[in-house]
Design a protein around this motif. Structure first.
Motif, mmCIF file in Angstrom:
data_model
loop_
_atom_site.group_PDB
_atom_site.id
_atom_site.type_symbol
_atom_site.label_atom_id
_atom_site.label_comp_id
_atom_site.label_asym_id
_atom_site.label_seq_id
_atom_site.Cartn_x
_atom_site.Cartn_y
_atom_site.Cartn_z
ATOM 1 N N GLN A 1 0.840 -1.203 0.000
ATOM 2 C CA GLN A 1 0.000 0.000 0.000
ATOM 3 C C GLN A 1 0.873 1.250 0.000
ATOM 4 O O GLN A 1 0.582 2.238 -0.669
ATOM 5 C CB GLN A 1 -0.912 0.030 1.236
ATOM 6 C CG GLN A 1 -1.729 -1.210 1.499
ATOM 7 C CD GLN A 1 -2.594 -1.613 0.334
ATOM 8 O OE1 GLN A 1 -3.213 -0.778 -0.297
ATOM 9 N NE2 GLN A 1 -2.605 -2.895 0.026
ATOM 10 N N PHE A 2 1.976 1.192 0.767
ATOM 11 C CA PHE A 2 2.881 2.342 0.824
ATOM 12 C C PHE A 2 3.626 2.504 -0.497
ATOM 13 O O PHE A 2 3.893 3.624 -0.942
ATOM 14 C CB PHE A 2 3.879 2.176 1.979
ATOM 15 C CG PHE A 2 3.241 2.285 3.327
ATOM 16 C CD1 PHE A 2 2.964 3.532 3.867
ATOM 17 C CD2 PHE A 2 2.901 1.154 4.040
ATOM 18 C CE1 PHE A 2 2.352 3.644 5.110
ATOM 19 C CE2 PHE A 2 2.294 1.256 5.273
ATOM 20 C CZ PHE A 2 2.016 2.491 5.813
ATOM 21 N N ALA A 3 3.984 1.379 -1.114
ATOM 22 C CA ALA A 3 4.657 1.459 -2.416
ATOM 23 C C ALA A 3 3.741 2.141 -3.423
ATOM 24 O O ALA A 3 4.169 3.008 -4.196
ATOM 25 C CB ALA A 3 5.036 0.059 -2.899
ATOM 26 N N ALA A 4 2.457 1.772 -3.393
ATOM 27 C CA ALA A 4 1.508 2.393 -4.324
ATOM 28 C C ALA A 4 1.346 3.878 -4.019
ATOM 29 O O ALA A 4 1.256 4.710 -4.931
ATOM 30 C CB ALA A 4 0.157 1.686 -4.231
ATOM 31 N N LYS A 5 1.351 4.224 -2.718
ATOM 32 C CA LYS A 5 1.136 5.622 -2.342
ATOM 33 C C LYS A 5 2.326 6.500 -2.697
ATOM 34 O O LYS A 5 2.166 7.604 -3.218
ATOM 35 C CB LYS A 5 0.867 5.695 -0.836
ATOM 36 C CG LYS A 5 0.612 7.123 -0.335
ATOM 37 C CD LYS A 5 0.289 7.131 1.145
ATOM 38 C CE LYS A 5 0.072 8.563 1.643
ATOM 39 N NZ LYS A 5 -0.204 8.603 3.083
ATOM 40 N N TYR A 6 3.537 6.017 -2.409
ATOM 41 C CA TYR A 6 4.701 6.893 -2.548
ATOM 42 C C TYR A 6 5.462 6.693 -3.858
ATOM 43 O O TYR A 6 6.209 7.568 -4.276
ATOM 44 C CB TYR A 6 5.645 6.687 -1.359
ATOM 45 C CG TYR A 6 5.034 7.184 -0.078
ATOM 46 C CD1 TYR A 6 4.793 8.534 0.110
ATOM 47 C CD2 TYR A 6 4.657 6.308 0.930
ATOM 48 C CE1 TYR A 6 4.194 8.999 1.264
ATOM 49 C CE2 TYR A 6 4.069 6.763 2.089
ATOM 50 C CZ TYR A 6 3.841 8.106 2.249
ATOM 51 O OH TYR A 6 3.250 8.575 3.384
ATOM 52 N N LEU A 7 5.326 5.538 -4.490
ATOM 53 C CA LEU A 7 6.010 5.320 -5.760
ATOM 54 C C LEU A 7 5.053 5.319 -6.939
ATOM 55 O O LEU A 7 5.482 5.510 -8.076
ATOM 56 C CB LEU A 7 6.757 3.967 -5.739
ATOM 57 C CG LEU A 7 7.830 3.791 -4.682
ATOM 58 C CD1 LEU A 7 8.405 2.375 -4.759
ATOM 59 C CD2 LEU A 7 8.946 4.804 -4.891
ATOM 60 N N GLY A 8 3.783 5.069 -6.643
ATOM 61 C CA GLY A 8 2.807 4.935 -7.715
ATOM 62 C C GLY A 8 2.652 3.469 -8.091
ATOM 63 O O GLY A 8 3.553 2.661 -7.865
ATOM 64 N N ILE A 9 1.488 3.146 -8.655
ATOM 65 C CA ILE A 9 1.203 1.750 -9.014
ATOM 66 C C ILE A 9 2.211 1.249 -10.058
ATOM 67 O O ILE A 9 2.711 0.133 -9.982
ATOM 68 C CB ILE A 9 -0.228 1.627 -9.587
ATOM 69 C CG1 ILE A 9 -1.258 1.883 -8.490
ATOM 70 C CG2 ILE A 9 -0.439 0.259 -10.205
ATOM 71 C CD1 ILE A 9 -1.449 0.766 -7.531
ATOM 72 N N ARG B 1 -4.490 14.846 -3.944
ATOM 73 C CA ARG B 1 -5.918 14.637 -4.183
ATOM 74 C C ARG B 1 -6.438 13.451 -3.357
ATOM 75 O O ARG B 1 -7.464 13.546 -2.689
ATOM 76 C CB ARG B 1 -6.144 14.374 -5.677
ATOM 77 C CG ARG B 1 -7.616 14.202 -6.050
ATOM 78 C CD ARG B 1 -7.746 13.825 -7.515
ATOM 79 N NE ARG B 1 -7.202 12.521 -7.793
ATOM 80 C CZ ARG B 1 -6.285 12.249 -8.728
ATOM 81 N NH1 ARG B 1 -5.794 13.223 -9.471
ATOM 82 N NH2 ARG B 1 -5.846 11.028 -8.919
ATOM 83 N N GLU B 2 -5.696 12.335 -3.384
ATOM 84 C CA GLU B 2 -6.160 11.142 -2.669
ATOM 85 C C GLU B 2 -6.065 11.334 -1.152
ATOM 86 O O GLU B 2 -6.910 10.838 -0.403
ATOM 87 C CB GLU B 2 -5.342 9.917 -3.106
ATOM 88 C CG GLU B 2 -5.517 9.560 -4.575
ATOM 89 C CD GLU B 2 -6.980 9.351 -4.947
ATOM 90 O OE1 GLU B 2 -7.672 8.596 -4.256
ATOM 91 O OE2 GLU B 2 -7.430 9.962 -5.949
ATOM 92 N N CYS B 3 -5.015 12.045 -0.700
ATOM 93 C CA CYS B 3 -4.892 12.292 0.746
ATOM 94 C C CYS B 3 -6.044 13.159 1.234
ATOM 95 O O CYS B 3 -6.612 12.913 2.304
ATOM 96 C CB CYS B 3 -3.546 12.950 1.067
ATOM 97 S SG CYS B 3 -2.165 11.802 1.011
ATOM 98 N N ASN B 4 -6.383 14.168 0.450
ATOM 99 C CA ASN B 4 -7.519 15.014 0.832
ATOM 100 C C ASN B 4 -8.809 14.210 0.832
ATOM 101 O O ASN B 4 -9.662 14.355 1.699
ATOM 102 C CB ASN B 4 -7.635 16.199 -0.132
ATOM 103 C CG ASN B 4 -6.538 17.218 0.098
ATOM 104 O OD1 ASN B 4 -5.986 17.292 1.191
ATOM 105 N ND2 ASN B 4 -6.204 17.977 -0.929
ATOM 106 N N ARG B 5 -8.928 13.345 -0.150
ATOM 107 C CA ARG B 5 -10.162 12.568 -0.280
ATOM 108 C C ARG B 5 -10.354 11.624 0.897
ATOM 109 O O ARG B 5 -11.451 11.464 1.413
ATOM 110 C CB ARG B 5 -10.110 11.767 -1.578
ATOM 111 C CG ARG B 5 -11.360 10.965 -1.828
ATOM 112 C CD ARG B 5 -11.260 10.183 -3.122
ATOM 113 N NE ARG B 5 -12.483 9.473 -3.386
ATOM 114 C CZ ARG B 5 -12.586 8.467 -4.241
ATOM 115 N NH1 ARG B 5 -11.531 8.084 -4.918
ATOM 116 N NH2 ARG B 5 -13.730 7.867 -4.418
ATOM 117 N N TYR B 6 -9.261 10.983 1.335
ATOM 118 C CA TYR B 6 -9.386 9.992 2.389
ATOM 119 C C TYR B 6 -8.958 10.526 3.755
ATOM 120 O O TYR B 6 -8.840 9.756 4.708
ATOM 121 C CB TYR B 6 -8.556 8.745 2.034
ATOM 122 C CG TYR B 6 -9.136 8.007 0.857
ATOM 123 C CD1 TYR B 6 -10.280 7.227 1.004
ATOM 124 C CD2 TYR B 6 -8.568 8.116 -0.406
ATOM 125 C CE1 TYR B 6 -10.832 6.561 -0.072
ATOM 126 C CE2 TYR B 6 -9.106 7.455 -1.493
ATOM 127 C CZ TYR B 6 -10.239 6.670 -1.328
ATOM 128 O OH TYR B 6 -10.782 6.026 -2.380
#
Lengths: 144, 75
Positions: free
Chosen positions: A55-63, A132-137
């Motif tokens: 999950q962190f890899a997706a958040k900080y590096l991108g999918i 955007r995603e941090c604000n959303r969640y």
């Protein structure tokens, strides 16, 4: 999250019932061997711990980067298969060449992806998406 | 719908639901029940490599976890 895992389990169960002999599938025979079920569950637990980090890899590096590099876990599986279970002990020269070629391909791909330098445009897009995603969640952000 | 939109815990009641605890307790009970009945499977294994790879696995988990904690605080 529960829906995703429920969907996965349901899909695999449906495929097993439809394509692997229904209730006579070898998967269901495992329930008659309680002594070994623990190890399967333990493998699943290890996998989930890796998933948490993913999950962190997706958040900080991108999918695109994170998921590709995390798929090198297949090399770990190969190491266990070859070194612990001796699965390559009877492999002939052709199969060994295929395995070595695949390993080299994985390593080179992972190196290429992990050392690739993102352009300013990509960094900008990434930061916009993270914000955007941090604000959303309702998540906190860190400075890049 | 709220969970999918990320609003499930947003601002109001952030306590966990009873089923969250039920899931954890059920999973733990299953692990305990299976673990108490676990046997070493009748497979040919090189225990030396089991130990080496097991130690590497734990070390990489610790190193990766610490590195991630320092950089992100798991946020």
């Amino acid at each position: 999250m529960y829906g995703i895992y429920g969907g996965r389990t349901g899909t695999v169960l449906a495929l097993t019932l439809a394509l692997d002999g229904g209730l006579h599938s070898s998967a269901f025979q495992l329930f008659h061997m309680p002594g070994v079920l623990f190890w399967l569950f333990l493998g699943g637990l290890s996998w989930v711990i890796g998933d948490l980090f993913q999950q962190f890899a997706a958040k900080y590096l991108g999918i695109g980067r994170g998921h590709s590099v995390s798929n090198t876990n297949q090399l770990w599986g190969l190491a266990w298969g070859a070194l612990v279970f001796g699965e390559l002990a009877g492999a002939d020269r052709q199969h060994m060449l295929l395995v070595v070629g695949w390993v080299g391909d994985q390593i080179l791909g992972a190196l290429a992806i992990s050392t690739a330098v993102a352009s300013a445009k990509e960094n900008s897009s990434t930061n916009e998406a993270v914000l955007r995603e941090c604000n959303r969640y309702g998540l906190t952000t860190i400075e890049p | 719908m709220m969970a999918q939109a990320g609003d499930e815990f947003g601002g109001r009641d952030e306590r966990r639901h009873w089923w969250d605890y039920a899931i954890v307790l059920t999973a733990t009970a299953i692990f305990l029940a299976l673990g108490l009945r676990a046997i070493v499977p009748p497979l040919a294994m090189d225990l030396k490599w089991v130990a080496i790879l097991g130690v590497l696995l734990v070390l990489s988990l610790i190193a990766g976890g610490l590195s991630l904690w320092r950089r992100t605080r798991f946020c």
